[in-house]
Design a protein around this motif. Structure first.
Motif, PDB file in Angstrom:
ATOM      1  N   ALA A 158     -12.152   1.007  11.389  1.00 50.55           N
ATOM      2  CA  ALA A 158     -10.843   0.196  10.091  1.00 50.55           C
ATOM      3  C   ALA A 158     -11.542   0.382   9.237  1.00 50.55           C
ATOM      4  N   GLU A 159     -12.400   1.784   8.940  1.00 44.72           N
ATOM      5  CA  GLU A 159     -12.551   2.095   7.334  1.00 44.72           C
ATOM      6  C   GLU A 159     -11.819   2.063   6.488  1.00 44.72           C
ATOM      7  N   PRO A 160     -10.851   2.577   6.236  1.00 44.76           N
ATOM      8  CA  PRO A 160      -9.509   2.792   5.371  1.00 44.76           C
ATOM      9  C   PRO A 160      -9.010   1.500   4.485  1.00 44.76           C
ATOM     10  N   LEU A 161      -9.766   0.247   5.028  1.00 48.30           N
ATOM     11  CA  LEU A 161      -9.054  -0.830   4.807  1.00 48.30           C
ATOM     12  C   LEU A 161     -10.131  -1.051   3.539  1.00 48.30           C
ATOM     13  N   SER A 162     -11.515  -0.677   3.320  1.00 47.63           N
ATOM     14  CA  SER A 162     -12.253  -0.787   2.561  1.00 47.63           C
ATOM     15  C   SER A 162     -11.537  -0.125   1.044  1.00 47.63           C
ATOM     16  N   GLN A 163     -10.650   0.794   1.751  1.00 49.44           N
ATOM     17  CA  GLN A 163      -9.743   2.100   0.109  1.00 49.44           C
ATOM     18  C   GLN A 163      -8.583   0.839  -0.538  1.00 49.44           C
ATOM     19  N   VAL A 164      -8.508   0.159   0.352  1.00 50.47           N
ATOM     20  CA  VAL A 164      -6.740  -0.251   0.240  1.00 50.47           C
ATOM     21  C   VAL A 164      -7.088  -0.870  -1.113  1.00 50.47           C
ATOM     22  N   ALA A 165      -5.502  -0.812  -1.746  1.00 46.15           N
ATOM     23  CA  ALA A 165      -6.010  -1.836  -3.553  1.00 46.15           C
ATOM     24  C   ALA A 165      -5.263  -3.268  -2.816  1.00 46.15           C
ATOM     25  N   VAL A 166      -6.685  -3.714  -3.705  1.00 47.26           N
ATOM     26  CA  VAL A 166      -6.467  -5.480  -3.433  1.00 47.26           C
ATOM     27  C   VAL A 166      -5.672  -6.203  -4.709  1.00 47.26           C
ATOM     28  N   GLY A 167      -5.815  -5.250  -6.180  1.00 50.58           N
ATOM     29  CA  GLY A 167      -5.475  -5.597  -6.824  1.00 50.58           C
ATOM     30  C   GLY A 167      -6.174  -6.357  -7.839  1.00 50.58           C
ATOM     31  N   SER A 168      -5.723  -7.228  -8.831  1.00 49.43           N
ATOM     32  CA  SER A 168      -7.354  -7.856  -9.527  1.00 49.43           C
ATOM     33  C   SER A 168      -6.739  -9.668  -9.422  1.00 49.43           C
ATOM     34  N   ASP A 169      -8.011 -10.594 -10.300  1.00 48.24           N
ATOM     35  CA  ASP A 169      -7.514 -11.620 -11.090  1.00 48.24           C
ATOM     36  C   ASP A 169      -6.168 -11.784 -11.968  1.00 48.24           C
ATOM     37  N   LEU A 170      -6.118 -11.290 -12.702  1.00 47.15           N
ATOM     38  CA  LEU A 170      -5.128 -10.717 -13.581  1.00 47.15           C
ATOM     39  C   LEU A 170      -3.824 -10.373 -12.857  1.00 47.15           C
ATOM     40  N   TYR A 171      -4.111  -9.462 -11.780  1.00 43.10           N
ATOM     41  CA  TYR A 171      -2.756  -8.325 -11.606  1.00 43.10           C
ATOM     42  C   TYR A 171      -2.890  -8.703  -9.908  1.00 43.10           C
ATOM     43  N   PRO A 172      -3.150  -9.719  -9.424  1.00 44.79           N
ATOM     44  CA  PRO A 172      -2.961  -9.562  -7.837  1.00 44.79           C
ATOM     45  C   PRO A 172      -1.695  -8.744  -6.455  1.00 44.79           C
ATOM     46  N   ASP A 173      -0.551  -8.859  -8.093  1.00 41.16           N
ATOM     47  CA  ASP A 173       0.646  -8.159  -6.886  1.00 41.16           C
ATOM     48  C   ASP A 173      -0.552  -6.983  -6.858  1.00 41.16           C
ATOM     49  N   ASP A 174      -0.577  -5.647  -8.224  1.00 44.38           N
ATOM     50  CA  ASP A 174      -1.256  -4.313  -7.307  1.00 44.38           C
ATOM     51  C   ASP A 174      -1.644  -4.468  -5.814  1.00 44.38           C
ATOM     52  N   GLY A 175      -1.903  -5.302  -4.911  1.00 45.06           N
ATOM     53  CA  GLY A 175      -2.499  -4.761  -3.867  1.00 45.06           C
ATOM     54  C   GLY A 175      -1.076  -4.441  -3.279  1.00 45.06           C
TER      55      GLY A 175
END
Length: 178
Positions: A88-105
């Protein structure tokens, strides 16, 4: 009467895959059928030259590159094709966005077996009350790693691919391992 343009076979294929993916995300835990097995329909439906993509399967790269999408590191990718995971290690690197831009997940696509294996209790938007599904072929700790990365509205959306069937799990879906 004006003539209506007819969609090409490629457009019809991509539209069919896009419809299946949207349906799968809007009804978490209910599988939907893609036009064919594998990642190809997802590549056709989601990728274009404005996308950044990470793929662990080198055989998928030529198809991705034909879309004009940029090949990127996992942390900067909009779409992450993980194939069959062994940890499951690759999940720790996946983009999750930010409070301002959650759509960047990111949108994560991986292979699994739908209908057998680990039982999961789903709830949240799009789930009628609650739903129990079974998914196999994912590494130990996968669901804990996913849950650790989510802080709604930040997070990543997940597609589990089983042949031509796809199951969508948006970041808003709460998942409890049974």
């Amino acid at each position: 009467m004006p003539a209506m343009p007819r969609p090409s076979d490629a457009e019809t294929y991509a539209n069919s895959a896009f419809d299946a993916l949207l349906w799968a995300l809007s009804r978490p835990g209910l599988p939907r059928s893609l036009p064919e097995a594998g990642e190809s329909p997802i590549v056709a439906a989601l990728l274009d030259r404005e996308c950044r993509v990470h793929a662990t399967d080198p055989l998928l790269l030529p198809e991705i590159m034909r879309t004009g999408a940029e090949i990127a590191e996992i942390a900067k990718a909009d779409h992450v094709f993980l194939g069959t995971l062994t940890n499951a290690e690759p999940l720790s690197q996946v983009a999750v966005g930010s409070d301002l831009y959650p759509d960047d997940g990111a949108t994560v696509i991986l292979r699994g077996k739908i209908g057998c294996g680990q039982a999961l209790h789903l709830s949240g938007p799009g789930v009628d009350g609650s739903l129990t599904v079974q998914i196999d072929g994912l590494p130990d700790g996968f669901w804990a790693a996913r849950n650790a990365r989510l802080r709604y509205p930040m997070g990543f959306d997940l597609f589990i691919l089983d042949g031509a069937d796809v199951l969508g799990l948006p970041r808003s879906t709460q998942i409890e391992v049974l």
